[in-house]
Design a protein around this motif. Structure first.
Motif, mmCIF file in Angstrom:
data_model
loop_
_atom_site.group_PDB
_atom_site.id
_atom_site.type_symbol
_atom_site.label_atom_id
_atom_site.label_comp_id
_atom_site.label_asym_id
_atom_site.label_seq_id
_atom_site.Cartn_x
_atom_site.Cartn_y
_atom_site.Cartn_z
ATOM 1 N N ALA A 134 3.993 6.923 -7.556
ATOM 2 C CA ALA A 134 4.312 7.674 -6.335
ATOM 3 C C ALA A 134 4.694 6.701 -5.234
ATOM 4 O O ALA A 134 4.273 5.529 -5.252
ATOM 5 N N VAL A 135 5.478 7.175 -4.293
ATOM 6 C CA VAL A 135 5.786 6.402 -3.091
ATOM 7 C C VAL A 135 5.351 7.219 -1.882
ATOM 8 O O VAL A 135 5.518 8.440 -1.847
ATOM 9 N N PRO B 191 -24.143 -0.626 17.935
ATOM 10 C CA PRO B 191 -24.675 -1.996 17.936
ATOM 11 C C PRO B 191 -24.603 -2.620 16.547
ATOM 12 O O PRO B 191 -24.946 -1.987 15.544
ATOM 13 N N GLY B 192 -24.142 -3.857 16.499
ATOM 14 C CA GLY B 192 -24.066 -4.589 15.236
ATOM 15 C C GLY B 192 -22.777 -4.402 14.468
ATOM 16 O O GLY B 192 -22.552 -5.074 13.465
ATOM 17 N N VAL B 193 -21.923 -3.479 14.917
ATOM 18 C CA VAL B 193 -20.645 -3.233 14.226
ATOM 19 C C VAL B 193 -19.553 -4.031 14.929
ATOM 20 O O VAL B 193 -19.350 -3.903 16.145
ATOM 21 N N GLU B 194 -18.848 -4.865 14.177
ATOM 22 C CA GLU B 194 -17.840 -5.737 14.758
ATOM 23 C C GLU B 194 -16.467 -5.087 14.822
ATOM 24 O O GLU B 194 -15.695 -5.354 15.746
ATOM 25 N N ARG B 195 -16.120 -4.271 13.840
ATOM 26 C CA ARG B 195 -14.802 -3.629 13.841
ATOM 27 C C ARG B 195 -14.900 -2.266 13.171
ATOM 28 O O ARG B 195 -15.769 -2.039 12.331
ATOM 29 N N VAL B 196 -13.999 -1.372 13.561
ATOM 30 C CA VAL B 196 -13.997 -0.012 13.028
ATOM 31 C C VAL B 196 -12.665 0.237 12.318
ATOM 32 O O VAL B 196 -11.647 0.471 12.978
ATOM 33 N N PRO B 197 -12.626 0.180 10.998
ATOM 34 C CA PRO B 197 -11.376 0.415 10.263
ATOM 35 C C PRO B 197 -10.853 1.831 10.502
ATOM 36 O O PRO B 197 -11.612 2.756 10.801
ATOM 37 N N LEU B 198 -9.544 2.000 10.340
ATOM 38 C CA LEU B 198 -8.885 3.279 10.564
ATOM 39 C C LEU B 198 -8.409 3.880 9.248
ATOM 40 O O LEU B 198 -7.845 3.183 8.401
ATOM 41 N N TYR B 199 -8.615 5.176 9.118
ATOM 42 C CA TYR B 199 -8.056 5.887 7.974
ATOM 43 C C TYR B 199 -6.554 6.039 8.162
ATOM 44 O O TYR B 199 -6.080 6.346 9.256
ATOM 45 N N GLN B 200 -5.807 5.803 7.105
ATOM 46 C CA GLN B 200 -4.352 5.939 7.164
ATOM 47 C C GLN B 200 -3.912 7.123 6.317
ATOM 48 O O GLN B 200 -4.215 7.194 5.131
ATOM 49 N N SER B 201 -3.206 8.054 6.932
ATOM 50 C CA SER B 201 -2.783 9.271 6.247
ATOM 51 C C SER B 201 -1.273 9.277 6.051
ATOM 52 O O SER B 201 -0.527 8.817 6.911
ATOM 53 N N THR B 202 -0.858 9.803 4.923
ATOM 54 C CA THR B 202 0.566 9.874 4.644
ATOM 55 C C THR B 202 0.837 10.911 3.575
ATOM 56 O O THR B 202 -0.051 11.296 2.819
ATOM 57 N N TYR C 80 5.884 7.192 11.164
ATOM 58 C CA TYR C 80 6.151 5.759 11.167
ATOM 59 C C TYR C 80 6.698 5.309 9.833
ATOM 60 O O TYR C 80 6.089 5.563 8.798
ATOM 61 N N PRO C 81 7.851 4.650 9.814
ATOM 62 C CA PRO C 81 8.429 4.185 8.556
ATOM 63 C C PRO C 81 7.491 3.230 7.821
ATOM 64 O O PRO C 81 6.699 2.515 8.433
ATOM 65 N N ASN C 82 7.586 3.238 6.493
ATOM 66 C CA ASN C 82 6.801 2.280 5.709
ATOM 67 C C ASN C 82 7.710 1.327 4.939
ATOM 68 O O ASN C 82 7.324 0.768 3.929
ATOM 69 N N LEU C 83 8.931 1.153 5.452
ATOM 70 C CA LEU C 83 9.878 0.218 4.865
ATOM 71 C C LEU C 83 9.990 -1.017 5.764
ATOM 72 O O LEU C 83 10.065 -0.895 6.991
ATOM 73 N N LYS C 84 10.016 -2.176 5.154
ATOM 74 C CA LYS C 84 10.070 -3.421 5.907
ATOM 75 C C LYS C 84 11.340 -3.524 6.755
ATOM 76 O O LYS C 84 11.342 -4.172 7.807
ATOM 77 N N SER C 85 12.399 -2.884 6.300
ATOM 78 C CA SER C 85 13.695 -3.023 6.953
ATOM 79 C C SER C 85 13.825 -2.191 8.228
ATOM 80 O O SER C 85 14.809 -2.336 8.949
ATOM 81 N N GLY D 188 0.785 -1.225 0.000
ATOM 82 C CA GLY D 188 0.000 0.000 0.000
ATOM 83 C C GLY D 188 0.812 1.267 0.000
ATOM 84 O O GLY D 188 0.254 2.364 -0.080
ATOM 85 N N SER D 189 2.136 1.152 0.082
ATOM 86 C CA SER D 189 2.989 2.338 0.145
ATOM 87 C C SER D 189 3.444 2.823 -1.227
ATOM 88 O O SER D 189 4.060 3.879 -1.325
ATOM 89 N N VAL D 190 3.164 2.043 -2.260
ATOM 90 C CA VAL D 190 3.481 2.439 -3.628
ATOM 91 C C VAL D 190 2.169 2.602 -4.379
ATOM 92 O O VAL D 190 1.345 1.683 -4.403
ATOM 93 N N VAL D 191 1.939 3.779 -4.962
ATOM 94 C CA VAL D 191 0.706 4.042 -5.702
ATOM 95 C C VAL D 191 0.909 3.595 -7.143
ATOM 96 O O VAL D 191 1.755 4.139 -7.855
ATOM 97 N N GLU D 192 0.122 2.632 -7.560
ATOM 98 C CA GLU D 192 0.252 2.078 -8.907
ATOM 99 C C GLU D 192 -1.006 2.334 -9.727
ATOM 100 O O GLU D 192 -2.120 2.216 -9.219
ATOM 101 N N ARG D 193 -0.801 2.677 -10.988
ATOM 102 C CA ARG D 193 -1.896 2.827 -11.943
ATOM 103 C C ARG D 193 -1.428 2.283 -13.283
ATOM 104 O O ARG D 193 -0.327 2.624 -13.742
ATOM 105 N N GLU D 194 -2.264 1.451 -13.853
ATOM 106 C CA GLU D 194 -1.976 0.854 -15.163
ATOM 107 C C GLU D 194 -0.606 0.184 -15.167
ATOM 108 O O GLU D 194 0.157 0.254 -16.126
#
Length: 432
Positions: free
Chosen positions: A140-141, A308-319, A359-364, A129-135
């Motif tokens: 973008a990174v 009521p009835g909602v099991e989880r609340v996803p979070l918006y991620q900004s960068t 927060y870094p977005n590199l695996k290393s 999700g850290s690399v924006v791909e189109r076609e």
């Protein structure tokens, strides 16, 4: 209510601190041709010891390209729009590199205009999700950023003698009870939470509340029409109306901006708000310098409460992010991609993490304690999709604040929701 003047919140998140001139640079060779590349952005990031991210990356670039000169162009993010990039592109003089909040430049990520970074960079270290791909092109990174979660002012809860609820299982009803306790026990001088609707910047802070009711703005990656409708959307609007009617948010929230909101939080006036860990340091420092607080108050990050009835609340991620504008000169493209690589390298990301708490977005790279807390919430609840990297995101952002203004001014909720859907869909049809 005081009015505050501060740089836009995404300027702090994406761009860091003021430009530094205290770092020596290798002089250019006067006998060689100068290659000037332009960068549109908010500024530099400088460590407390005076190390400049921008100058460090430029010095590293000059190891391979000794005669590169960098021209900085200040981006205007005052109204949350893409006015700077729009003006430069319309004039036929787009910058070579553009760095900004990722949601602001999605419309410029077009194959043929944006450089395909995958041809010049090894992108395998980036988290999904850290690399924006189109076609099939990497246009973008993302820079270090984070999911948002709810920040809780523990000192305020202790001040009013209110025991913290079980945040792992808490509900909207629990949240509203907390808001009522803050109102009653501070005589209305502080609030359970905060809200704003005077500008589109920071819209995601308000929109993530919809996830507590199971409402989505898009379904299954379909960005041609909004999915914000039905009972969950109506419950979301009823929630915001309740916050205003019961005095759980400032009465003048319609006239407040995101900058007002973040400073009121740093001043200790809100109990629970959507926030980012990376914003804590700059805004606490501002509040201390202004004499509003002596030191940061105790706080934790928790997940959103559930209806009521909602099991989880996803979070918006900004960068934020980096893109390069494609050149007809292949050698120039290599230089641009290399500079993007260096500006977002492991060393550069660690500087961002050190200075701004991003927060870094590199695996290393490792993670901070705060990152682990928020990432655990993010991992358990998922990503809340607001279409940040789409071409139309920037254009849609003003609509939700306008919707809140309608609700808080007494408009019929059904009619207001119908208006929002129509306005959004007029914009989103451009994605077809």
């Amino acid at each position: 209510m005081k009015r505050f003047t501060l740089f836009p919140i995404m300027f702090a998140l994406v761009c860091g601190l003021a430009f530094s001139t205290g770092q020596a640079e290798k002089p250019l060779d006067p006998e060689a041709e100068i290659i000037t590349i332009s960068l549109l952005g908010g500024g530099d990031l400088v460590t407390p010891g005076g190390v400049s991210l921008l100058k460090t990356a430029l010095a590293r670039l000059r190891v391979d390209y000794p005669n590169v000169e960098l021209k900085m162009i200040q981006v205007d993010t005052s109204d949350g729009t893409t006015r700077s990039m729009d003006a430069l592109t319309k004039a036929g003089t787009p910058p070579d590199i553009y760095t900004d909040y990722l949601g602001r430049f999605g419309k410029f990520l077009q194959p043929g205009f944006a450089l395909d970074l995958s041809k010049y960079m090894d992108l395998s270290d980036y988290l999904p999700g850290s690399v924006v791909e189109r076609e099939g092109q990497a246009l973008a990174v993302a820079t270090p950023g984070s999911p948002q979660a709810l920040a809780v002012n523990l000192d305020l809860l202790r001040e009013i003698g209110y025991p913290a609820p079980n945040f792992d299982t808490w509900t909207i009803a629990d949240f509203l009870q907390l808001c009522e306790a803050v109102k009653q026990r501070t005589d209305g001088q502080k609030w359970g939470t905060g809200a704003f609707a005077a500008n589109p910047s920071g819209d995601y802070l308000m929109r993530n509340w919809a996830a507590s009711f199971g409402a989505n703005f898009y379904e299954d990656g379909d960005y041609t029409q909004t999915a914000f409708k039905g009972p969950a959307a109506r419950q979301t609007l009823a929630f915001f109306k309740t916050l205003m009617e019961r005095g759980y948010i400032p009465e003048e929230s319609s006239q407040l901006t995101d900058d007002d909101y973040v400073l009121q939080w740093a001043y200790g006036e809100f109990a629970v708000v959507p926030f980012f860990v990376g914003w804590l340091k700059p805004y606490f420092e501002t509040a201390i310098k202004q004499g509003m607080i002596e030191k940061p108050f105790a706080h934790i990050f928790v997940q959103y409460p559930r209806a009521p009835g909602v099991e989880r609340v996803p979070l918006y991620q900004s960068t934020g992010g980096f893109m390069a504008v494609k050149s007809a000169d292949e050698e120039r493209n290599k230089i641009l991609a290399r500079f993007v690589e260096l500006m977002n390298s492991p060393e550069s990301q660690l500087m961002r993490m050190y200075v701004g708490g991003d927060y870094p977005n590199l695996k290393s790279l490792g993670r901070s304690k705060n990152w682990n807390t928020v990432n655990a919430i993010f991992g358990a609840n998922g990503n809340y999709d607001l279409g940040m990297s789409t071409e139309t995101y920037s254009e849609t952002r003003s609509k939700f604040p306008e919707l809140l203004q309608m609700i808080w001014s007494g408009a019929d909720q059904a009619e207001a929701l119908e208006w929002y859907q129509a306005e959004m869909n007029k914009i989103l049809e451009k994605n077809k």
